[in-house]
Structures are given as structure tokens and as C-alpha cells.
Design a protein around this motif. Structure first.
Motif, PDB file in Angstrom:
ATOM      1  N   VAL A 186      13.174  -7.474 -59.879  1.00 50.38           N
ATOM      2  CA  VAL A 186      12.350  -8.101 -60.928  1.00 50.38           C
ATOM      3  C   VAL A 186      13.223  -8.856 -61.926  1.00 50.38           C
ATOM      4  CG1 VAL A 186      10.880  -7.597 -62.919  1.00 50.38           C
ATOM      5  CG2 VAL A 186      10.441  -6.488 -60.712  1.00 50.38           C
ATOM      6  N   PHE A 187      14.269  -8.207 -62.413  1.00 48.51           N
ATOM      7  CA  PHE A 187      15.138  -8.866 -63.394  1.00 48.51           C
ATOM      8  C   PHE A 187      15.861 -10.066 -62.782  1.00 48.51           C
ATOM      9  CE2 PHE A 187      14.995  -4.628 -65.572  1.00 48.51           C
ATOM     10  CZ  PHE A 187      14.354  -5.081 -66.716  1.00 48.51           C
ATOM     11  N   ALA A 188      16.222  -9.946 -61.490  1.00 51.28           N
ATOM     12  CA  ALA A 188      16.879 -11.078 -60.819  1.00 51.28           C
ATOM     13  C   ALA A 188      15.928 -12.274 -60.722  1.00 51.28           C
ATOM     14  CB  ALA A 188      17.351 -10.663 -59.426  1.00 51.28           C
ATOM     15  N   VAL A 189      14.676 -11.998 -60.369  1.00 55.98           N
ATOM     16  CA  VAL A 189      13.696 -13.087 -60.243  1.00 55.98           C
ATOM     17  C   VAL A 189      13.414 -13.726 -61.596  1.00 55.98           C
ATOM     18  CG1 VAL A 189      11.293 -13.625 -59.698  1.00 55.98           C
ATOM     19  CG2 VAL A 189      12.629 -12.183 -58.161  1.00 55.98           C
ATOM     20  N   LEU A 190      13.211 -12.892 -62.614  1.00 58.55           N
ATOM     21  CA  LEU A 190      12.949 -13.440 -63.951  1.00 58.55           C
ATOM     22  C   LEU A 190      14.134 -14.284 -64.435  1.00 58.55           C
ATOM     23  CD1 LEU A 190      11.247 -10.373 -65.686  1.00 58.55           C
ATOM     24  CD2 LEU A 190      10.151 -12.419 -64.743  1.00 58.55           C
ATOM     25  N   GLY A 191      15.337 -13.799 -64.122  1.00 56.78           N
ATOM     26  CA  GLY A 191      16.526 -14.573 -64.483  1.00 56.78           C
ATOM     27  C   GLY A 191      16.590 -15.892 -63.743  1.00 56.78           C
ATOM     28  N   VAL A 197      14.358 -23.349 -64.654  1.00 59.68           N
ATOM     29  CA  VAL A 197      13.759 -24.235 -65.653  1.00 59.68           C
ATOM     30  C   VAL A 197      14.824 -24.927 -66.490  1.00 59.68           C
ATOM     31  CG1 VAL A 197      12.308 -24.316 -67.727  1.00 59.68           C
ATOM     32  CG2 VAL A 197      11.601 -22.951 -65.753  1.00 59.68           C
ATOM     33  N   LEU A 198      15.936 -24.195 -66.777  1.00 59.14           N
ATOM     34  CA  LEU A 198      17.022 -24.749 -67.574  1.00 59.14           C
ATOM     35  C   LEU A 198      17.989 -25.593 -66.747  1.00 59.14           C
ATOM     36  CD1 LEU A 198      17.869 -21.640 -69.802  1.00 59.14           C
ATOM     37  CD2 LEU A 198      16.483 -23.651 -70.406  1.00 59.14           C
ATOM     38  N   GLY A 199      17.826 -25.566 -65.413  1.00 65.09           N
ATOM     39  CA  GLY A 199      18.697 -26.348 -64.544  1.00 65.09           C
ATOM     40  C   GLY A 199      20.048 -25.712 -64.289  1.00 65.09           C
ATOM     41  N   ASP A 200      20.165 -24.405 -64.506  1.00 67.80           N
ATOM     42  CA  ASP A 200      21.431 -23.693 -64.295  1.00 67.80           C
ATOM     43  C   ASP A 200      21.473 -23.170 -62.861  1.00 67.80           C
ATOM     44  OD1 ASP A 200      23.704 -22.199 -64.370  1.00 67.80           O
ATOM     45  OD2 ASP A 200      23.173 -21.031 -66.159  1.00 67.80           O
ATOM     46  N   LEU A 201      21.883 -24.026 -61.944  1.00 70.60           N
ATOM     47  CA  LEU A 201      21.866 -23.672 -60.525  1.00 70.60           C
ATOM     48  C   LEU A 201      22.911 -22.611 -60.172  1.00 70.60           C
ATOM     49  CD1 LEU A 201      21.331 -27.197 -58.893  1.00 70.60           C
ATOM     50  CD2 LEU A 201      19.638 -25.483 -59.576  1.00 70.60           C
ATOM     51  N   GLY A 202      24.030 -22.584 -60.886  1.00 65.58           N
ATOM     52  CA  GLY A 202      25.065 -21.585 -60.620  1.00 65.58           C
ATOM     53  C   GLY A 202      24.553 -20.172 -60.873  1.00 65.58           C
ATOM     54  N   THR A 203      23.881 -19.989 -61.980  1.00 67.14           N
ATOM     55  CA  THR A 203      23.302 -18.672 -62.284  1.00 67.14           C
ATOM     56  C   THR A 203      22.238 -18.305 -61.264  1.00 67.14           C
ATOM     57  OG1 THR A 203      23.707 -18.968 -64.654  1.00 67.14           O
ATOM     58  CG2 THR A 203      22.040 -17.348 -64.021  1.00 67.14           C
ATOM     59  N   MET A 204      21.472 -19.294 -60.857  1.00 69.27           N
ATOM     60  CA  MET A 204      20.447 -19.039 -59.837  1.00 69.27           C
ATOM     61  C   MET A 204      21.059 -18.499 -58.554  1.00 69.27           C
ATOM     62  SD  MET A 204      17.655 -22.119 -59.872  1.00 69.27           S
ATOM     63  CE  MET A 204      17.079 -21.540 -58.280  1.00 69.27           C
ATOM     64  N   GLN A 205      22.153 -19.085 -58.119  1.00 70.01           N
ATOM     65  CA  GLN A 205      22.791 -18.658 -56.872  1.00 70.01           C
ATOM     66  C   GLN A 205      23.347 -17.255 -56.984  1.00 70.01           C
ATOM     67  OE1 GLN A 205      25.655 -21.748 -56.125  1.00 70.01           O
ATOM     68  NE2 GLN A 205      24.135 -23.195 -55.325  1.00 70.01           N
ATOM     69  N   ARG A 206      23.935 -16.928 -58.132  1.00 66.21           N
ATOM     70  CA  ARG A 206      24.483 -15.572 -58.306  1.00 66.21           C
ATOM     71  C   ARG A 206      23.361 -14.536 -58.340  1.00 66.21           C
ATOM     72  NH1 ARG A 206      27.991 -18.576 -61.647  1.00 66.21           N
ATOM     73  NH2 ARG A 206      26.693 -18.191 -63.505  1.00 66.21           N
ATOM     74  N   LEU A 207      22.283 -14.863 -59.017  1.00 67.21           N
ATOM     75  CA  LEU A 207      21.159 -13.933 -59.068  1.00 67.21           C
ATOM     76  C   LEU A 207      20.468 -13.815 -57.711  1.00 67.21           C
ATOM     77  CD1 LEU A 207      19.574 -14.889 -62.514  1.00 67.21           C
ATOM     78  CD2 LEU A 207      20.770 -12.771 -61.938  1.00 67.21           C
ATOM     79  N   ALA A 208      20.518 -14.869 -56.925  1.00 68.36           N
ATOM     80  CA  ALA A 208      19.904 -14.830 -55.594  1.00 68.36           C
ATOM     81  C   ALA A 208      20.579 -13.790 -54.708  1.00 68.36           C
ATOM     82  CB  ALA A 208      19.971 -16.207 -54.940  1.00 68.36           C
ATOM     83  N   VAL A 209      21.911 -13.651 -54.856  1.00 68.04           N
ATOM     84  CA  VAL A 209      22.645 -12.638 -54.082  1.00 68.04           C
ATOM     85  C   VAL A 209      22.170 -11.232 -54.473  1.00 68.04           C
ATOM     86  CG1 VAL A 209      24.902 -11.638 -53.598  1.00 68.04           C
ATOM     87  CG2 VAL A 209      24.651 -14.131 -53.788  1.00 68.04           C
ATOM     88  N   ALA A 210      22.055 -10.989 -55.780  1.00 60.50           N
ATOM     89  CA  ALA A 210      21.568  -9.692 -56.264  1.00 60.50           C
ATOM     90  C   ALA A 210      20.142  -9.446 -55.783  1.00 60.50           C
ATOM     91  CB  ALA A 210      21.626  -9.650 -57.790  1.00 60.50           C
ATOM     92  N   TYR A 211      19.347 -10.506 -55.772  1.00 66.12           N
ATOM     93  CA  TYR A 211      17.959 -10.388 -55.313  1.00 66.12           C
ATOM     94  C   TYR A 211      17.901  -9.958 -53.847  1.00 66.12           C
ATOM     95  CZ  TYR A 211      13.420 -11.891 -53.526  1.00 66.12           C
ATOM     96  OH  TYR A 211      12.223 -11.946 -52.897  1.00 66.12           O
ATOM     97  N   ASP A 212      18.656 -10.635 -52.988  1.00 69.25           N
ATOM     98  CA  ASP A 212      18.612 -10.335 -51.560  1.00 69.25           C
ATOM     99  C   ASP A 212      18.994  -8.882 -51.278  1.00 69.25           C
ATOM    100  OD1 ASP A 212      17.855 -12.909 -51.045  1.00 69.25           O
ATOM    101  OD2 ASP A 212      19.858 -13.616 -50.484  1.00 69.25           O
ATOM    102  N   VAL A 213      20.100  -8.439 -51.865  1.00 67.05           N
ATOM    103  CA  VAL A 213      20.591  -7.085 -51.604  1.00 67.05           C
ATOM    104  C   VAL A 213      19.618  -6.034 -52.136  1.00 67.05           C
ATOM    105  CG1 VAL A 213      22.439  -5.435 -52.080  1.00 67.05           C
ATOM    106  CG2 VAL A 213      22.998  -7.837 -51.591  1.00 67.05           C
ATOM    107  N   SER A 214      19.185  -6.203 -53.384  1.00 64.03           N
ATOM    108  CA  SER A 214      18.303  -5.213 -53.997  1.00 64.03           C
ATOM    109  C   SER A 214      16.919  -5.206 -53.354  1.00 64.03           C
ATOM    110  CB  SER A 214      18.186  -5.451 -55.499  1.00 64.03           C
ATOM    111  OG  SER A 214      17.764  -6.765 -55.781  1.00 64.03           O
ATOM    112  N   PHE A 215      16.444  -6.369 -52.900  1.00 63.41           N
ATOM    113  CA  PHE A 215      15.116  -6.442 -52.275  1.00 63.41           C
ATOM    114  C   PHE A 215      15.082  -5.636 -50.979  1.00 63.41           C
ATOM    115  CE2 PHE A 215      11.952  -8.583 -49.570  1.00 63.41           C
ATOM    116  CZ  PHE A 215      10.834  -8.439 -50.375  1.00 63.41           C
ATOM    117  N   VAL A 216      16.077  -5.862 -50.128  1.00 64.08           N
ATOM    118  CA  VAL A 216      16.136  -5.114 -48.868  1.00 64.08           C
ATOM    119  C   VAL A 216      16.321  -3.623 -49.155  1.00 64.08           C
ATOM    120  CG1 VAL A 216      17.432  -4.746 -46.740  1.00 64.08           C
ATOM    121  CG2 VAL A 216      16.997  -7.069 -47.542  1.00 64.08           C
ATOM    122  N   GLY A 217      17.205  -3.298 -50.100  1.00 66.79           N
ATOM    123  CA  GLY A 217      17.415  -1.892 -50.447  1.00 66.79           C
ATOM    124  C   GLY A 217      16.154  -1.227 -50.972  1.00 66.79           C
TER     125      GLY A 217
END
Length: 345
Positions: A186-191, A197-217
């Protein structure tokens, strides 16, 4: 790929729950699992493309999948929360929860129809997530999921030690861990929504990694915890049947020795074969009583029994005592393994 794995895991949970469904009055967990599994399956690319094309190719299937997801999460939470309650109100309606869920669904629909998404996309949030309406759409869903799984995880960790058996305590622990990982999702998606919206693609990519791992877990732990009680029950019943069969075979020989001189007290029918369920348990109990009566009325009959016979009698006494205790405290499938509860419905 993540959606495929998650959907497969949830459908596996459905298969674990399905056996014995006719014996249960509360099907909330099954309904929740089917809803979540369907929502995840609809997001698998080939299914999404084909399904959304039938709805006009304007991503309406994404809305349908997300509505199914929040409904499934709500139902799953209700089943788990009822399992942790210590009263007989497990079937009462949750009016407040249903009202909140209704507002969430309406909010999802309102936000969705404010998004400019004219082309069907299997990467809906990546393609359209830069729009504030899309961020709101995603945030409504995941904020609600976060609140629900947060409460559910808290209840699981708080009440897990009150569960009657070790597999129920382990199940609540696994579900609690799954809810904790779901909060990370949830926090990864909200982030990611804010970063997009802010156009910060780098942060999006880092949070995407956390999202993938935590989602499967989260999916793995939740499904393991939810599948454990029904699987453990089936295994316990099979062991129980095999134990009864062995005791009946062994006790029959002891019974015949002990009651050889008192055939007037014997069973009306020979103790041959193994009957299913309570019938075999009653037969064991009657045979044991007849052995004890024979030994009481004719102490010399004890000389006919050897050490193996005495051990068989002892094992039968222990089995019947534990079986009686289990029958007295057996719980409804809707409330799993709590220490105090109601009888099977």
C-alpha cells in the motif's frame, strides 16, 4: 508475470478451501478468495485485452477488477475478524463496514470516469497515472486496502495466542505477516502515485521493486495462513480415520478374549469392519465398556489378556477421551480455532 503468480497462488487457495464446502454455512473466505483471484486474473495481459475489448476498449475492466479487489479484501477481513471474536455474533451484518465499502466503490467509479484513458492499456497506471484523477483513483483503492489489512493484521497478532490449536495460531501468525507485507504494498503504491504525478520516475522505479517483492510475499503468506486450517482439518480427519481403523482391529481381538465367557453382554452385531464417522467411535466405546464390565464382573478374565491387549485398551481410552474433548469444543468453520466458541453448525 507478478499478476500471473499472484493469481495462481490465490486460485490455489480456492482449491484448498473448496473440499468440504457443503459442510460449511459460512462461505465468506471462499467468496473473498474467488473475488480476489478473479480481480488478479483480469489483470493478466491477454485476459485484460480480450475482456476490455468486450466492454468497449476504454479500460472499464480495470475498474471492474479494482472493485472486485476491494470487495474481496473486505470479505476476507470480515472472515478473519469474525474468527478472532469470542461471542456468537459471527453472522451479524457489518453495517458500518458495508457503508464504507459502498462509498469506496462510488469513489473509485467517480475517479475512474474523470481519467482520460481512451485506449485500452495493460499498464493503466503507468500510461495514465500522471493524471491527478488517476492518482486519486489508485489512492482511494489502496488507502482503503491499507486500513482494512492494517486492522486485520493487528487483530491477528493480538489474538493468535488465544487460538485453540497450534495450526490455528500459526495460521493467524502467517496472515498477520501477510497483512504487514500488504501494508508495504500500500505504501509503495501510494508513493508511486505521488511520484508519478510529480514526474519523479527514479522514485517510481525504486518503489516498484519494493512493490513487486512485498506483493508476492503478501499473497504467499496470506494464502498459506488461510489454507492451513482447512488442510490441517482434512489431514486430522484422515489420521483420525486410520487411528480408529487400527484400534477397532486391535480392540476386537481383546474384546473377544475378555467377553468370551460373557457373550450375553456383547454387541448385537459382530465388530467386523470399520464404519465411518461417529458410528465407529461409538462401537469402540461400547466394546471398551464391555471389556471393562467383563473384567469387573469376572476378574479372572484379566488372565486372558496379555500386555499387548492392555496397551490396546489404554490407547483406546486415550483416543476416546481426546475424541470426546474435541467433539465438545469443535468450532464452526466460520470461527476456525478460537479457544471459546460455538459448536459446528
Amino acid at each position: 508475470m507478478i499478476q500471473v503468480v499472484a493469481a495462481a497462488v490465490i486460485w490455489g487457495l480456492v482449491l484448498c478451501i473448496l473440499p468440504g464446502v457443503r459442510n460449511r454455512k459460512d462461505h465468506t473466505i471462499l467468496i473473498a478468495a474467488v473475488a480476489i483471484a478473479t480481480a488478479l486474473s483480469l489483470n493478466v495481459d491477454p485476459i485484460y485485452i480480450a475482456g476490455d475489448a468486450l466492454l468497449g476498449g476504454r479500460n472499464l475492466l480495470d475498474l471492474c477488477a479494482n472493485v472486485l479487489m476491494v470487495v474481496g479484501i473486505y470479505s476476507l477481513s470480515q472472515a478473519i475478524l469474525r474468527a478472532a471474536e469470542f461471542n456468537d455474533a459471527s453472522v451479524r451484518r457489518d453495517g458500518l463496514g458495508m457503508t464504507i465499502l459502498s462509498f469506496v466503490v462510488l469513489g473509485l467509479a467517480a475517479a475512474f470516469f474523470s481519467i482520460e484513458a481512451p485506449v485500452s492499456s495493460t499498464r493503466f497506471m503507468l500510461d495514465y497515472g500522471s493524471q491527478p484523477a488517476a492518482a486519486l483513483y489508485s489512492s482511494i483503492q489502496f488507502a482503503y486496502i491499507g486500513i482494512v489489512v492494517g486492522l486485520t493484521g493487528y487483530v491477528c497478532f493480538r489474538f493468535r495466542r488465544r487460538m485453540a490449536t497450534i495450526h490455528f495460531r500459526l495460521a493467524f501468525t502467517l496472515i498477520g505477516i501477510g497483512c504487514t507485507l500488504a501494508l508495504v504494498v500500500v505504501f509503495a503504491v501510494l508513493g508511486m502515485d505521488i511520484a508519478h504525478v510529480l514526474g519523479d520516475l527514479g522514485t517510481m522505479q525504486r518503489l516498484a521493486v519494493a512493490y513487486d517483492v512485498s506483493f508476492v510475499g503478501a499473497m504467499l503468506f496470506l494464502c498459506a495462513g488461510l489454507a492451513l486450517p482447512p488442510v490441517a482439518r482434512r489431514m486430522s480427519r484422515r489420521i483420525d480415520v486410520r487411528t480408529r481403523e487400527g484400534l477397532l482391529n486391535s480392540l476386537t481381538e481383546t474384546w473377544e478374549k475378555a467377553t468370551a465367557n460373557r457373550k450375553d453382554i456383547r454387541l448385537a452385531t459382530a465388530a467386523r469392519g470399520v464404519e465411518r464417522g461417529d458410528a465407529s467411535t461409538r462401537k469402540l466405546h461400547r466394546m471398551l465398556v464391555e471389556i471393562q464390565d467383563a473384567l469387573l464382573m469376572d476378574p479372572s478374565a484379566a488372565e486372558l489378556l496379555d500386555e499387548a491387549d492392555r496397551q490396546t485398551v489404554s490407547r483406546t481410552e486415550v483416543f476416546l477421551a481426546s475424541h470426546h474433548s474435541a467433539q465438545g469444543s469443535r468450532l464452526s468453520p466460520s470461527v476456525w480455532g478460537r479457544t471459546r466458541g460455538i459448536n459446528d453448525r
